[in-house]
Design a protein around this motif. Structure first.
Motif, mmCIF file in Angstrom:
data_model
loop_
_atom_site.group_PDB
_atom_site.id
_atom_site.type_symbol
_atom_site.label_atom_id
_atom_site.label_comp_id
_atom_site.label_asym_id
_atom_site.label_seq_id
_atom_site.Cartn_x
_atom_site.Cartn_y
_atom_site.Cartn_z
ATOM 1 N N GLU A 413 0.834 -1.208 0.000
ATOM 2 C CA GLU A 413 0.000 0.000 0.000
ATOM 3 C C GLU A 413 0.866 1.254 0.000
ATOM 4 O O GLU A 413 0.535 2.253 -0.649
ATOM 5 C CB GLU A 413 -0.904 -0.001 1.241
ATOM 6 C CG GLU A 413 -1.972 -1.090 1.222
ATOM 7 C CD GLU A 413 -2.671 -1.231 2.559
ATOM 8 O OE1 GLU A 413 -3.796 -1.773 2.590
ATOM 9 O OE2 GLU A 413 -2.094 -0.809 3.602
ATOM 10 N N ALA A 414 1.975 1.214 0.736
ATOM 11 C CA ALA A 414 2.828 2.397 0.859
ATOM 12 C C ALA A 414 3.596 2.698 -0.425
ATOM 13 O O ALA A 414 3.889 3.863 -0.705
ATOM 14 C CB ALA A 414 3.808 2.204 2.014
ATOM 15 N N ARG A 415 3.915 1.661 -1.201
ATOM 16 C CA ARG A 415 4.744 1.879 -2.393
ATOM 17 C C ARG A 415 4.100 2.861 -3.361
ATOM 18 O O ARG A 415 4.751 3.791 -3.841
ATOM 19 C CB ARG A 415 5.021 0.556 -3.099
ATOM 20 C CG ARG A 415 5.849 0.730 -4.365
ATOM 21 C CD ARG A 415 6.317 -0.593 -4.942
ATOM 22 N NE ARG A 415 7.203 -1.284 -4.013
ATOM 23 C CZ ARG A 415 7.834 -2.418 -4.294
ATOM 24 N NH1 ARG A 415 7.646 -3.000 -5.474
ATOM 25 N NH2 ARG A 415 8.626 -2.975 -3.407
ATOM 26 N N GLN A 420 4.351 8.134 -5.776
ATOM 27 C CA GLN A 420 3.574 9.257 -6.289
ATOM 28 C C GLN A 420 4.070 10.582 -5.708
ATOM 29 O O GLN A 420 4.218 11.578 -6.434
ATOM 30 C CB GLN A 420 2.091 9.059 -5.951
ATOM 31 C CG GLN A 420 1.177 10.178 -6.438
ATOM 32 C CD GLN A 420 1.170 10.318 -7.946
ATOM 33 O OE1 GLN A 420 1.298 9.328 -8.667
ATOM 34 N NE2 GLN A 420 1.044 11.550 -8.436
ATOM 35 N N LYS A 421 4.375 10.600 -4.401
ATOM 36 C CA LYS A 421 4.877 11.821 -3.774
ATOM 37 C C LYS A 421 6.242 12.212 -4.342
ATOM 38 O O LYS A 421 6.537 13.394 -4.553
ATOM 39 C CB LYS A 421 4.963 11.632 -2.253
ATOM 40 C CG LYS A 421 3.612 11.574 -1.558
ATOM 41 C CD LYS A 421 3.769 11.405 -0.057
ATOM 42 C CE LYS A 421 2.426 11.363 0.644
ATOM 43 N NZ LYS A 421 1.683 12.643 0.502
ATOM 44 N N LEU A 422 7.088 11.212 -4.575
ATOM 45 C CA LEU A 422 8.400 11.495 -5.154
ATOM 46 C C LEU A 422 8.247 12.071 -6.564
ATOM 47 O O LEU A 422 8.975 12.996 -6.952
ATOM 48 C CB LEU A 422 9.239 10.212 -5.201
ATOM 49 C CG LEU A 422 9.757 9.698 -3.853
ATOM 50 C CD1 LEU A 422 10.351 8.299 -4.005
ATOM 51 C CD2 LEU A 422 10.815 10.655 -3.271
ATOM 52 N N MET A 423 7.317 11.539 -7.321
ATOM 53 C CA MET A 423 7.072 12.050 -8.676
ATOM 54 C C MET A 423 6.611 13.506 -8.623
ATOM 55 O O MET A 423 7.068 14.349 -9.398
ATOM 56 C CB MET A 423 6.021 11.192 -9.370
ATOM 57 C CG MET A 423 6.486 9.789 -9.733
ATOM 58 S SD MET A 423 7.378 9.727 -11.299
ATOM 59 C CE MET A 423 6.035 9.859 -12.445
ATOM 60 N N GLU A 424 5.712 13.795 -7.684
ATOM 61 C CA GLU A 424 5.175 15.155 -7.573
ATOM 62 C C GLU A 424 6.257 16.157 -7.199
ATOM 63 O O GLU A 424 6.219 17.317 -7.615
ATOM 64 C CB GLU A 424 4.059 15.174 -6.525
ATOM 65 C CG GLU A 424 2.801 14.427 -6.966
ATOM 66 C CD GLU A 424 1.796 14.280 -5.842
ATOM 67 O OE1 GLU A 424 2.120 14.710 -4.707
ATOM 68 O OE2 GLU A 424 0.687 13.738 -6.082
ATOM 69 N N LYS A 425 7.245 15.719 -6.424
ATOM 70 C CA LYS A 425 8.328 16.603 -5.998
ATOM 71 C C LYS A 425 9.496 16.632 -6.985
ATOM 72 O O LYS A 425 10.501 17.311 -6.739
ATOM 73 C CB LYS A 425 8.835 16.178 -4.615
ATOM 74 C CG LYS A 425 7.841 16.441 -3.492
ATOM 75 C CD LYS A 425 8.399 16.004 -2.156
ATOM 76 C CE LYS A 425 7.464 16.408 -1.024
ATOM 77 N NZ LYS A 425 7.431 17.880 -0.828
ATOM 78 N N GLY A 426 9.377 15.872 -8.065
ATOM 79 C CA GLY A 426 10.474 15.819 -9.038
ATOM 80 C C GLY A 426 11.702 15.150 -8.479
ATOM 81 O O GLY A 426 12.835 15.502 -8.834
ATOM 82 N N ALA A 427 11.497 14.181 -7.584
ATOM 83 C CA ALA A 427 12.607 13.499 -6.923
ATOM 84 C C ALA A 427 12.607 12.011 -7.240
ATOM 85 O O ALA A 427 12.966 11.184 -6.409
ATOM 86 C CB ALA A 427 12.534 13.717 -5.414
ATOM 87 N N GLY A 428 12.203 11.654 -8.448
ATOM 88 C CA GLY A 428 12.181 10.257 -8.856
ATOM 89 C C GLY A 428 10.816 9.660 -8.693
ATOM 90 O O GLY A 428 9.805 10.268 -9.050
#
Length: 925
Positions: A413-415, A420-428
């Motif tokens: 569930e966490a993956r 998604q959060k990393l994508m939104e921050k432009g951090a992979g």
């Protein structure tokens, strides 16, 4: 006067006409009289034919294809040869590629398709700079001189390109859009600058991408041993599309990609992890405080198989020699590991993560850094405890804890949330492999597309506004020595205002890798005069993807991977409608030649630079030892044979035949004159066939041997079969396999059939149809020679169904006769492909059930069906050519079926062995 006198003598001679050996042979298209002679066809006559028809087609001209957003009633075919670099004269490898693409484009035009067959020039690059250094001839002048020269050679080769689509990547109306695409990448977070270890070519004095270094650690172009250096470079985040590029290789629309799929899959790697990007700051600068000082261009790219454990990272590790491993950053050691005075910053929690330097950590192969997570690794826990690092407890009973918003979630569930959060921050956050690296596009040279970035002391790197494009290269009058880019010394060009704050800044002095230029050129060809956008969406929607892409297999990783990436990126931007740019590939084997390389530097020499007076040969003047190898003909390796010399000896169409016959396109070949006589003989037989045909039709020779009606019918049936057999196979090959050497073999067989029947058959309609098909099939391969044969042929034909008033270039491709039996193929496990013959009029309209009924009458299929039941039947029809039945079945007795299959395999193996023994015995006898 000489030619006029000779023509008059021909016209005044009645009956059989002879040409004396001391007289020049004049072709029919010049005199109106076909030269009736038993002399063999000379190379001079073939060159005369080439010259006449080239000039005629040049005067007649080719009407440009209207750039409408429809593909035409017959459909479209986009035939493209890989972008040529204007390095000077063509080599034979070029001839092979362009003769192939031209033959295919001509074939599709005969078939009634709307054909796009463009040409242009991949004009930026190092050779132009090296020429400027060596001769003080500026790159732009050198490049355009070469373009004009190579264009003349392509026209001499008889290539019928869409010249109205021509452009060079060094033209501002092209690289203006390359810069625009770079800005799109930059705005999407896919273009970034980073300091990293790079591959340095000591000969060409520039940086190379990983893909441009061969397995021996040498430069793909100069051959020099590559060195490692740290430089701040521009990258394109191709890894963001790793999964997309990998999945795209399974697209059923890709045809004949076999080896290329394997190569690209190997290069991309399995996408079994995720990218996580972390900024790096110096020790003592808190991530939460205002005094934080991030290290410029030092972002760490991590590869994590479990990104959901991001909050459980205790430390990161880098190899000795990493950009962060500097004297100033080295701290104390513990257990063979050295603490660095820098830390990474978690992109989600802003937590500081210590970094250690160690070569003993269990790094995943090809990764930049090691990720230490104590909750899943005892070794990581020990290292953390020894250094006194925080050991986060984030996992309990399969659920996360102490992980912020992720706490309480399962790992699965966490993956999704963390990525998604990393994508939104432009951090992979995107899936990728550990193997694939981002695309390094910086080049420290002048002659390339300028990177449209201004470096501002306050704002950092700022993109040049779209309306200020193109950023053009400054004009220069001299070129400095290697290793110094003129852009760094062009002070008036270098200084400019920051587009964001107006403060004085500096332009980026690196230029783009030329593979950026060639990553989208196939789209610009469709809309070359568009000044408002790179290309029209409607035009690319109609004409893309490229139907047939012809080029060298050596570009499978470099150019083709980058082009696929650009297409995928443009698809996500909504600019293109197809995810894959190339549908079908024709990968050309290399034309090989001797190469002379200086042993120490890896520099390639021309043959004139080699001293052959000593054994073994050495470099002339220096005596340096050489490595002599057989390698692909290439200008960069100075081992190409000048096609101009071949053309001067044999003419255009003969040269095309020499390149296309005998060897499959994908096979490598050494240039050898031993293969030439067979081609010369075939051309002569064709010429003599048309000569005899015209002579008999004109003179009605009463001495021709008469044959009975029965014999005549037998010979006509033989010719009818020969014509349809050759036509069905040549058409299938040209349309579906593109093995032009095999198509030529079937054409040669038809020529033999035409010459095998009694000459009295030349007055028959069946012979006319067979000879007409022969000439039209020859037309894509040797357009000028075939045009001359067609002109003579049409002067005497009488059959009303032949469109003799239509020029050869506009002739429709002949059709297989409706009554000719074509193969209906099917496959039995463990056996060779089987077939039954079905008349074309029936085969073209078969249903799957009808096809199954036909093959069910075959004894071997009936035997195969014993103990089996057909579950489903599929039928693939290639109208006028062949059909294939595919079926699935259920097995009643599995054990018995396996035993039967085993028995068939053993019988097949035994038969192969017996055949081999028989061949050996015949060889002994």
């Amino acid at each position: 006067m000489g030619r006029l006198w000779f023509a008059q003598k021909l016209l005044s001679h009645r009956g059989r006409q002879f040409i004396f050996s001391y007289c020049p042979r004049l072709i029919y298209s010049q005199t109106g009289v076909w030269p009736i002679t038993d002399d063999e066809l000379s190379h001079s006559t073939k060159k005369e034919i080439d010259a006449f028809w080239k000039e005629k087609y040049k005067r007649f001209g080719q009407k440009p294809i209207e750039d409408k957003d429809d593909g035409g009633s017959q459909g479209k075919k986009y035939v493209l040869s890989m972008f040529p670099y204007p390095s000077g004269k063509l080599h034979l490898g070029h001839v092979r590629v362009y003769a192939t693409s031209d033959a295919m484009a001509r074939f599709y035009r005969h078939r009634g398709y709307k054909v796009v067959h463009p040409i242009g020039w991949d004009a930026f690059g190092l050779p132009a700079e090296n020429a400027a250094i060596d001769s003080n001839k500026m790159p732009d002048l050198w490049t355009h001189t070469n373009i004009n020269q190579m264009k003349e050679q392509l026209q001499e080769l008889g290539c019928n390109f869409d010249w109205h689509r021509e452009f060079a990547t060094c033209n501002h109306n092209y690289f203006r859009w390359t810069q625009s695409l770079f800005l799109r990448l930059f705005q999407a977070g896919l273009a970034y600058q980073k300091e990293a270890m790079v591959n340095w070519d000591p000969v060409d004095q520039t940086v190379l991408a990983n893909e441009q270094v061969d397995e021996d650690g040498c430069s793909w172009r100069s051959g020099a041993k590559v060195e490692q250096r740290y430089l701040k470079q521009w990258y394109i985040k191709i890894t963001r599309f790793s999964k997309s590029l990998l999945d795209g290789l399974s697209d059923t629309a890709l045809e004949n990609w076999r080896d290329i799929i394997k190569i690209q899959r190997h290069w991309i790697g399995e996408c079994g992890g995720y990218r996580v990007e972390m900024d790096v700051a110096e020790e003592g600068h808190s991530s939460a405080g205002t005094n934080q000082r991030l290290l410029p261009a030092s972002r760490l790219n991590l590869w994590m198989t479990q990104p959901e454990l991001l909050h459980g990272i205790s430390f990161l590790g880098v190899h000795h020699g990493h950009a962060l491993d500097t004297e100033a950053h080295r701290g104390h050691c513990c257990g063979g590991h050295q603490l660095l005075k820098v830390h990474a910053i978690c992109p989600l929690s802003q937590r500081e993560i210590p970094i250690i330097m160690s070569d003993s950590l269990p790094y995943t192969e090809d990764t930049e850094a090691y990720v230490g997570i104590p909750c899943v690794s005892e070794e990581d826990r020990d290292i953390s405890n020894n250094f006194g690092f925080t050991v986060p407890h984030v996992l309990e009973n399969g659920r996360l804890m102490n992980s912020g918003e992720l706490s309480g979630l399962s790992l699965a569930e966490a993956r999704g949330q963390v990525t998604q959060k990393l994508m939104e921050k432009g951090a992979g956050g995107f899936p990728t492999s550990a193997k694939l690296k981002d695309w390094l596009i910086s080049r420290q040279r002048y002659w390339g597309t300028p990177i449209p970035i201004v470096h501002c002391p306050s704002c950092g790197p700022v993109p040049v506004p779209e309306h200020q494009l193109p950023v053009e290269l400054p004009k220069i009058s001299h070129f400095p020595k290697r290793g110094i880019s003129p852009l760094k010394e062009a002070h008036a060009w270098l200084k400019c205002s920051c587009p964001r704050c107006g403060q004085e800044g500096q332009r980026e002095t690196d230029t783009m890798d030329t593979f950026v230029d060639s990553s989208w050129y196939f789209l610009r060809f469709l809309d070359v005069n568009n000044e408002e956008q790179p290309f029209s969406f409607k035009l690319q929607e109609t004409f893309m993807p490229v139907d047939l892409y012809v080029g060298g297999k050596e570009h499978a990783v470099l150019h083709m991977l980058y082009a696929r990436f650009m297409q995928h990126f443009l698809a996500t931007e909504g600019l293109v409608s197809h995810w894959e740019p190339f549908k079908r590939l024709v990968m050309m084997g290399m034309v090989m030649g001797l190469a002379y390389k200086v042993k120490d530097s890896g520099r390639y020499l021309t043959k004139d630079q080699v001293d052959f007076s000593v054994k073994p040969p050495v470099e002339l003047g220096t005596g340096a030892p050489l490595v002599i190898t057989t390698e692909k003909m290439s200008k960069s390796k100075n081992n190409g044979i000048d096609p101009q010399k071949v053309l001067e000896i044999y003419g255009t169409d003969t040269t095309r035949l020499l390149m296309l016959a005998n060897f499959a396109p994908a096979s490598a070949r050494n240039w050898s004159e031993e293969t030439f006589p067979g081609i010369f003989s075939w051309q002569n037989r064709l010429w003599m066939t048309v000569t005899e045909f015209i002579d008999i039709r004109q003179n009605k020779d009463p001495n021709l041997t008469c044959i009975s009606d029965k014999e005549r019918k037998e010979h006509e049936q033989y010719l009818w079969n020969a014509r349809n057999h050759a036509l069905s196979n040549v058409t299938y090959i040209m349309e579906h396999t593109h093995q032009l050497n095999a198509a030529i073999s079937f054409m040669q067989a038809l020529t033999n059939s035409l010459r095998k029947v009694p000459k009295i058959l030349m007055v028959s309609e069946v012979f006319e149809h067979a000879l007409a098909a022969q000439i039209i099939m020859l037309s894509p391969i040797t357009p000028h020679f075939a045009s001359e044969l067609w002109a003579g042929f049409c002067s005497v034909v009488t059959c009303s169904s032949l469109q003799k008033e239509v020029s050869l270039m506009n002739q429709p491709w002949p059709e297989v006769d409706k009554d000719y039996p074509l193969p209906l193929r099917y496959f039995i496990q463990g056996e060779k492909p089987q077939q039954v013959k079905v008349p074309r009029r029936m085969l073209d309209h078969l249903s799957a059930d009808q096809a199954l009924q036909l093959i069910s009458k075959e004894e071997n299929f009936q035997q195969f069906l014993q103990g089996r039941t057909i579950v489903d039947t599929q039928l693939k029809i290639l109208p006028g050519l062949r059909a294939t039945v595919f079926f699935t079945y259920s097995v009643h007795d599995v054990a018995r079926a396996k035993e039967e299959l085993k028995k068939r395999k053993e019988e097949k193996k035994k038969q192969k062995l017996e055949n081999r023994m028989m061949r050996k015995q015949r060889a002994v006898d």
